[in-house]
Design a protein around this motif. Sequence first.
Motif, mmCIF file in Angstrom:
data_model
loop_
_atom_site.group_PDB
_atom_site.id
_atom_site.type_symbol
_atom_site.label_atom_id
_atom_site.label_comp_id
_atom_site.label_asym_id
_atom_site.label_seq_id
_atom_site.Cartn_x
_atom_site.Cartn_y
_atom_site.Cartn_z
ATOM 1 N N PRO A 28 36.416 21.505 36.718
ATOM 2 C CA PRO A 28 37.536 21.757 35.809
ATOM 3 C C PRO A 28 37.930 20.472 35.076
ATOM 4 O O PRO A 28 37.901 19.378 35.648
ATOM 5 N N ALA A 29 38.312 20.636 33.818
ATOM 6 C CA ALA A 29 38.555 19.483 32.957
ATOM 7 C C ALA A 29 40.031 19.142 32.875
ATOM 8 O O ALA A 29 40.897 20.027 32.815
ATOM 9 N N VAL A 30 40.290 17.846 32.855
ATOM 10 C CA VAL A 30 41.634 17.316 32.650
ATOM 11 C C VAL A 30 41.574 16.311 31.501
ATOM 12 O O VAL A 30 40.806 15.351 31.553
ATOM 13 N N LEU A 31 42.364 16.547 30.478
ATOM 14 C CA LEU A 31 42.539 15.602 29.382
ATOM 15 C C LEU A 31 43.710 14.700 29.750
ATOM 16 O O LEU A 31 44.837 15.176 29.894
ATOM 17 N N MET A 32 43.454 13.417 29.929
ATOM 18 C CA MET A 32 44.474 12.469 30.379
ATOM 19 C C MET A 32 44.796 11.492 29.248
ATOM 20 O O MET A 32 43.961 10.685 28.856
ATOM 21 N N TYR A 33 46.017 11.578 28.732
ATOM 22 C CA TYR A 33 46.461 10.636 27.717
ATOM 23 C C TYR A 33 47.037 9.382 28.384
ATOM 24 O O TYR A 33 47.930 9.477 29.226
ATOM 25 N N PRO A 34 46.574 8.196 27.983
ATOM 26 C CA PRO A 34 47.107 6.974 28.585
ATOM 27 C C PRO A 34 48.487 6.638 28.025
ATOM 28 O O PRO A 34 48.958 7.247 27.055
ATOM 29 N N ASP A 35 49.126 5.644 28.619
ATOM 30 C CA ASP A 35 50.364 5.119 28.061
ATOM 31 C C ASP A 35 50.038 4.310 26.807
ATOM 32 O O ASP A 35 48.883 4.225 26.362
ATOM 33 N N GLY A 36 51.064 3.728 26.210
ATOM 34 C CA GLY A 36 50.863 3.040 24.948
ATOM 35 C C GLY A 36 49.916 1.861 25.010
ATOM 36 O O GLY A 36 49.300 1.512 23.995
ATOM 37 N N PHE A 37 49.783 1.239 26.168
ATOM 38 C CA PHE A 37 48.870 0.106 26.293
ATOM 39 C C PHE A 37 47.412 0.544 26.349
ATOM 40 O O PHE A 37 46.505 -0.293 26.278
ATOM 41 N N GLY A 38 47.170 1.841 26.505
ATOM 42 C CA GLY A 38 45.857 2.397 26.269
ATOM 43 C C GLY A 38 44.877 2.304 27.425
ATOM 44 O O GLY A 38 45.241 2.083 28.575
ATOM 45 N N ILE A 39 43.599 2.499 27.074
ATOM 46 C CA ILE A 39 42.519 2.476 28.053
ATOM 47 C C ILE A 39 42.301 1.035 28.509
ATOM 48 O O ILE A 39 42.046 0.145 27.705
ATOM 49 N N ARG A 40 42.395 0.841 29.827
ATOM 50 C CA ARG A 40 42.239 -0.473 30.430
ATOM 51 C C ARG A 40 41.941 -0.251 31.909
ATOM 52 O O ARG A 40 41.881 0.916 32.343
ATOM 53 N N PRO A 41 41.737 -1.278 32.697
ATOM 54 C CA PRO A 41 41.334 -1.038 34.086
ATOM 55 C C PRO A 41 42.243 -0.092 34.865
ATOM 56 O O PRO A 41 41.750 0.755 35.615
ATOM 57 N N VAL A 42 43.556 -0.188 34.711
ATOM 58 C CA VAL A 42 44.439 0.664 35.512
ATOM 59 C C VAL A 42 44.306 2.131 35.130
ATOM 60 O O VAL A 42 44.345 3.010 36.000
ATOM 61 N N THR A 43 44.116 2.444 33.845
ATOM 62 C CA THR A 43 43.963 3.850 33.457
ATOM 63 C C THR A 43 42.580 4.375 33.841
ATOM 64 O O THR A 43 42.437 5.548 34.199
#
Length: 243
Positions: A28-43
């Motif tokens: 099953p698919a999950v679309l995950m929007y990051p916070d404003g700082f975007g794609i980075r190691p924590v996301t």
Amino acid sequence: MPDTTLQIPTADGPADAFAAFPDEGRHPAVLMYPDGFGIRPVTRELARQLAGHGYYVLVPNPFYRHGPAPLFDLPEHIGARERPALFARLMPLIEAHTADRALRDADAYLRFLAAQPRAAAGPVAVSGYCIGGLLAVRTAAAHPGRVAAVAAFHAPVAADGPGPFSALTARVHLGHAEGDMTPQALAELNRALDAAGVEHTSEIYPGTVHGFTMSDTDAFDASGLERHWDRLLPLLRGALGTG
């Protein structure tokens, strides 16, 4: 846990993205929007953790029109000293990301998910953090036949007013930071969700401030992040099952 970087075709050009998924099969698919700082190691790590529970997790760069992530250098830890300068660069990007742009992108992201061989056919879930939580709610409201669950954490979900709530058919969880939401504002928001007939849980996470899920910031709260998993995973199991 396999993961990969991707390019998502959109009406305004390719959007860079990150995906994580279990080793074998379709999930099953999950679309995950990051916070404003975007794609980075924590996301990326959040996506990998969620994928470990049996989901294909896609994390797009919402600000791809301005370039691939990261759009500017981020420190390993975002503290009070760094935050003002970063927000001065970030806010124009957020302001330029209009609702029309967000909805065009949501269409593209969901089409892309439908074509992925490792993502199961059928309904999807959408989650988001900070501004990504608002994008998640907009996506769910615009695609009631496709999105079965939506979760938003420390997110300005009331920024569009109560109008979008009437279009929601997804199960909803909203996890608010105590520093973002008063009990009175929470009661008003929940009345609006009730009036729209939305199946939801919406609560303030005690002792938290805005950004509490992000371990690379001063806002991080370990108990808040754990509570986020305690709410998110049952929501997804109920709506999608597990892979």
